[in-house]
Write a protein that holds these residues in place. Structure first.
Motif, mmCIF file in Angstrom:
data_model
loop_
_atom_site.group_PDB
_atom_site.id
_atom_site.type_symbol
_atom_site.label_atom_id
_atom_site.label_comp_id
_atom_site.label_asym_id
_atom_site.label_seq_id
_atom_site.Cartn_x
_atom_site.Cartn_y
_atom_site.Cartn_z
ATOM 1 N N VAL A 1 -2.233 10.955 2.579
ATOM 2 C CA VAL A 1 -1.509 11.145 3.843
ATOM 3 C C VAL A 1 -2.143 10.309 4.948
ATOM 4 O O VAL A 1 -1.447 9.636 5.726
ATOM 5 N N ALA A 2 -3.478 10.325 5.029
ATOM 6 C CA ALA A 2 -4.182 9.555 6.057
ATOM 7 C C ALA A 2 -3.973 8.059 5.873
ATOM 8 O O ALA A 2 -3.818 7.321 6.851
ATOM 9 N N VAL A 3 -3.947 7.607 4.629
ATOM 10 C CA VAL A 3 -3.721 6.182 4.357
ATOM 11 C C VAL A 3 -2.335 5.759 4.827
ATOM 12 O O VAL A 3 -2.162 4.711 5.472
ATOM 13 N N ILE A 4 -1.319 6.568 4.509
ATOM 14 C CA ILE A 4 0.056 6.241 4.916
ATOM 15 C C ILE A 4 0.158 6.132 6.442
ATOM 16 O O ILE A 4 0.810 5.230 6.972
ATOM 17 N N LYS A 5 -0.497 7.063 7.129
ATOM 18 C CA LYS A 5 -0.485 7.019 8.594
ATOM 19 C C LYS A 5 -1.281 5.827 9.118
ATOM 20 O O LYS A 5 -0.872 5.159 10.075
ATOM 21 N N THR A 6 -2.425 5.558 8.496
ATOM 22 C CA THR A 6 -3.299 4.473 8.961
ATOM 23 C C THR A 6 -2.626 3.120 8.847
ATOM 24 O O THR A 6 -2.703 2.299 9.774
ATOM 25 N N ILE A 7 -1.963 2.858 7.722
ATOM 26 C CA ILE A 7 -1.337 1.541 7.563
ATOM 27 C C ILE A 7 -0.177 1.357 8.536
ATOM 28 O O ILE A 7 0.130 0.226 8.928
ATOM 29 N N TYR B 1 -7.322 10.202 12.078
ATOM 30 C CA TYR B 1 -7.019 10.382 10.659
ATOM 31 C C TYR B 1 -8.299 10.556 9.846
ATOM 32 O O TYR B 1 -8.285 11.236 8.812
ATOM 33 N N VAL B 2 -9.393 9.933 10.292
ATOM 34 C CA VAL B 2 -10.671 10.086 9.586
ATOM 35 C C VAL B 2 -11.120 11.548 9.637
ATOM 36 O O VAL B 2 -11.551 12.111 8.631
ATOM 37 N N VAL B 3 -11.004 12.162 10.820
ATOM 38 C CA VAL B 3 -11.372 13.567 10.955
ATOM 39 C C VAL B 3 -10.484 14.429 10.055
ATOM 40 O O VAL B 3 -10.959 15.357 9.388
ATOM 41 N N TYR B 4 -9.198 14.115 10.016
ATOM 42 C CA TYR B 4 -8.272 14.867 9.157
ATOM 43 C C TYR B 4 -8.642 14.706 7.691
ATOM 44 O O TYR B 4 -8.635 15.683 6.920
ATOM 45 N N ILE C 1 0.836 -1.209 0.000
ATOM 46 C CA ILE C 1 0.000 0.000 0.000
ATOM 47 C C ILE C 1 0.867 1.255 0.000
ATOM 48 O O ILE C 1 0.567 2.239 -0.678
ATOM 49 N N ASP C 2 1.956 1.212 0.736
ATOM 50 C CA ASP C 2 2.872 2.353 0.774
ATOM 51 C C ASP C 2 3.461 2.629 -0.606
ATOM 52 O O ASP C 2 3.597 3.792 -1.022
ATOM 53 N N ASP C 3 3.797 1.558 -1.320
ATOM 54 C CA ASP C 3 4.310 1.720 -2.691
ATOM 55 C C ASP C 3 3.254 2.357 -3.598
ATOM 56 O O ASP C 3 3.578 3.230 -4.417
ATOM 57 N N ASP C 4 1.996 1.925 -3.454
ATOM 58 C CA ASP C 4 0.922 2.497 -4.260
ATOM 59 C C ASP C 4 0.761 3.993 -3.972
ATOM 60 O O ASP C 4 0.565 4.799 -4.887
ATOM 61 N N CYS C 5 0.832 4.347 -2.691
ATOM 62 C CA CYS C 5 0.701 5.762 -2.316
ATOM 63 C C CYS C 5 1.852 6.590 -2.881
ATOM 64 O O CYS C 5 1.640 7.714 -3.374
ATOM 65 N N SER C 6 3.053 6.058 -2.820
ATOM 66 C CA SER C 6 4.222 6.769 -3.360
ATOM 67 C C SER C 6 4.076 6.974 -4.859
ATOM 68 O O SER C 6 4.415 8.043 -5.395
ATOM 69 N N ARG C 7 3.554 5.968 -5.548
ATOM 70 C CA ARG C 7 3.362 6.086 -7.000
ATOM 71 C C ARG C 7 2.318 7.160 -7.321
ATOM 72 O O ARG C 7 2.503 7.958 -8.245
ATOM 73 N N ILE C 8 1.225 7.184 -6.560
ATOM 74 C CA ILE C 8 0.183 8.191 -6.799
ATOM 75 C C ILE C 8 0.728 9.590 -6.539
ATOM 76 O O ILE C 8 0.467 10.535 -7.300
ATOM 77 N N LEU C 9 1.506 9.754 -5.476
ATOM 78 C CA LEU C 9 2.094 11.059 -5.175
ATOM 79 C C LEU C 9 3.026 11.512 -6.299
ATOM 80 O O LEU C 9 3.068 12.694 -6.662
ATOM 81 N N ALA C 10 3.773 10.554 -6.855
ATOM 82 C CA ALA C 10 4.758 10.894 -7.876
ATOM 83 C C ALA C 10 4.125 11.164 -9.244
ATOM 84 O O ALA C 10 4.606 12.017 -9.997
ATOM 85 N N THR C 11 3.052 10.455 -9.562
ATOM 86 C CA THR C 11 2.493 10.536 -10.918
ATOM 87 C C THR C 11 1.225 11.377 -11.026
ATOM 88 O O THR C 11 0.906 11.888 -12.107
ATOM 89 N N ARG C 12 0.499 11.543 -9.923
ATOM 90 C CA ARG C 12 -0.787 12.253 -9.984
ATOM 91 C C ARG C 12 -0.753 13.637 -9.326
ATOM 92 O O ARG C 12 -1.649 14.443 -9.554
#
Length: 250
Positions: A90-96, A213-216, A68-79
Motif C-alpha cells: 500500500v505504501a509503495v503504491i502511494k509513494t510512486i 508513508y514510512v511511518v505507516y 511498479i504498479d503492475d508488480d504491486c497488483s500482481r503481488i496482491l493478486a497472487t500472494r
C-alpha cells in the motif's frame, strides 16, 4: 521434494518480489531526484537544452510508475499479503504516485527554465529559487533514504522541514509581487518564477507524504491528518513502552 523445501522456495520467491518492488521504488526516486536537480540547474544557468531534456524525461518517470504498479497488483493478486507486507505494498503504491507527481513538477520547471533561457537573467541569478530548490531536493533525498532504511523517526524529522519550504515560498511570492508592482515589464518573468517556486513547494509536500508513508509502513498508523509534534510524541511514547516491555538484562 520435501514440503518444507517447497515452502522455503515459495517464501524466497515472495521475499524476492517484495525486495524487487522496494528496489524499483528507490530507483524511480533516484531518477526523479536527478530530474529535479537538473530542472533547477537549467533555470539558474539558463540552459534551454537541459530544460527540454528534463521535460522529455517525464515519460520515463511515467513508465516506471506503471511498471511498479503492475508488480504491486500482481503481488496482491497472487500472494495475498497481510500485516506488514500488505502495508508495504500500500505504501509503495502511494509513494510512486507522489514520485510521479514530483516528476510532473520537475517537468514544469524544465519547460519554464527552457523558456526563461531566452530572457535576460536577473542580477541575483535566481538565488532564491536555487536555495529553495536545494532545500526541497534535500527533502526528497532524505525522504527516500528514510524509506530505504524504514526509519519512522527520521521520516518525521524530514517532514517537519516542509514548514521551511512553505516559508521560503511565501518570501519568494512577496518578492515577485513587489517586483511586478515596481516595474510592470518584469511581470512575465516574475510570474514564471512564481510558478517555479510553487512547483518546488508542491514537491516539498510530496516529499512529506513519502515520509508519512514510512511511518505507516513501520507502525501501521495513518498520520496524514496529525501534526508532526503529535506524531513525534506518539513515536517516543511507543518506543518507551517497547523498552519497558523488554526483559531486564542479566
Amino acid at each position: 521434494m520435501e514440503k518444507s523445501d517447497l515452502s522455503h522456495h515459495i517464501l524466497s520467491r515472495y521475499n524476492d518480489d517484495l525486495e524487487r518492488v522496494r528496489t524499483n521504488v528507490l530507483q524511480m526516486g533516484g531518477f526523479v531526484e536527478e530530474q529535479l536537480k537538473q530542472a533547477v540547474t537549467a533555470l539558474v544557468q539558463g540552459d534551454s537544452r537541459l530544460g527540454e531534456q528534463v521535460a522529455r524525461g517525464d515519460q520515463k518517470v511515467n513508465a516506471m510508475e506503471v511498471s511498479i504498479d503492475d508488480d504491486c497488483s500482481r503481488i496482491l493478486a497472487t500472494r495475498s499479503p497481510a500485516a506488514s507486507d500488505l502495508r508495504l505494498i500500500v505504501a509503495v503504491i502511494k509513494t510512486i504516485t507522489d514520485l510521479e507527481r514530483i516528476g510532473d513538477e520537475a517537468e514544469k520547471i524544465g519547460y519554464i527554465g527552457s523558456r526563461l533561457a531566452a530572457v535576460e537573467r536577473p542580477a541575483d541569478r535566481y538565488r532564491e529559487i536555487k536555495h529553495l530548490g536545494r532545500l526541497v531536493g534535500d527533502m526528497v533525498h532524505e525522504a527516500l533514504d528514510a524509506f530505504a532504511r524504514l526509519d519512522p523517526e527520521g521520516a518525521v524529522a524530514i517532514a517537519k522541514k516542509d514548514r521551511l519550504v512553505d516559508e521560503e515560498f511565501e518570501a519568494i511570492q512577496r518578492q515577485c509581487i513587489t517586483f511586478m508592482m515596481e516595474d510592470p515589464r518584469t511581470i512575465r518573468r516574475a510570474l514564471d518564477v512564481l510558478w517555479v517556486a510553487r512547483a518546488l513547494e508542491r514537491i516539498g509536500d510530496h516529499a512529506k507524504n513519502v515520509c508519512e508513508y514510512v511511518v505507516y509502513m513501520v507502525h501501521g498508523k495513518d498520520i496524514r491528518h496529525l501534526s508532526m509534534e503529535d506524531v513525534e510524541k506518539h513515536l517516543q511514547s511507543r518506543s518507551q513502552r517497547q523498552q519497558e516491555s523488554l526483559p531486564p538484562a542479566r
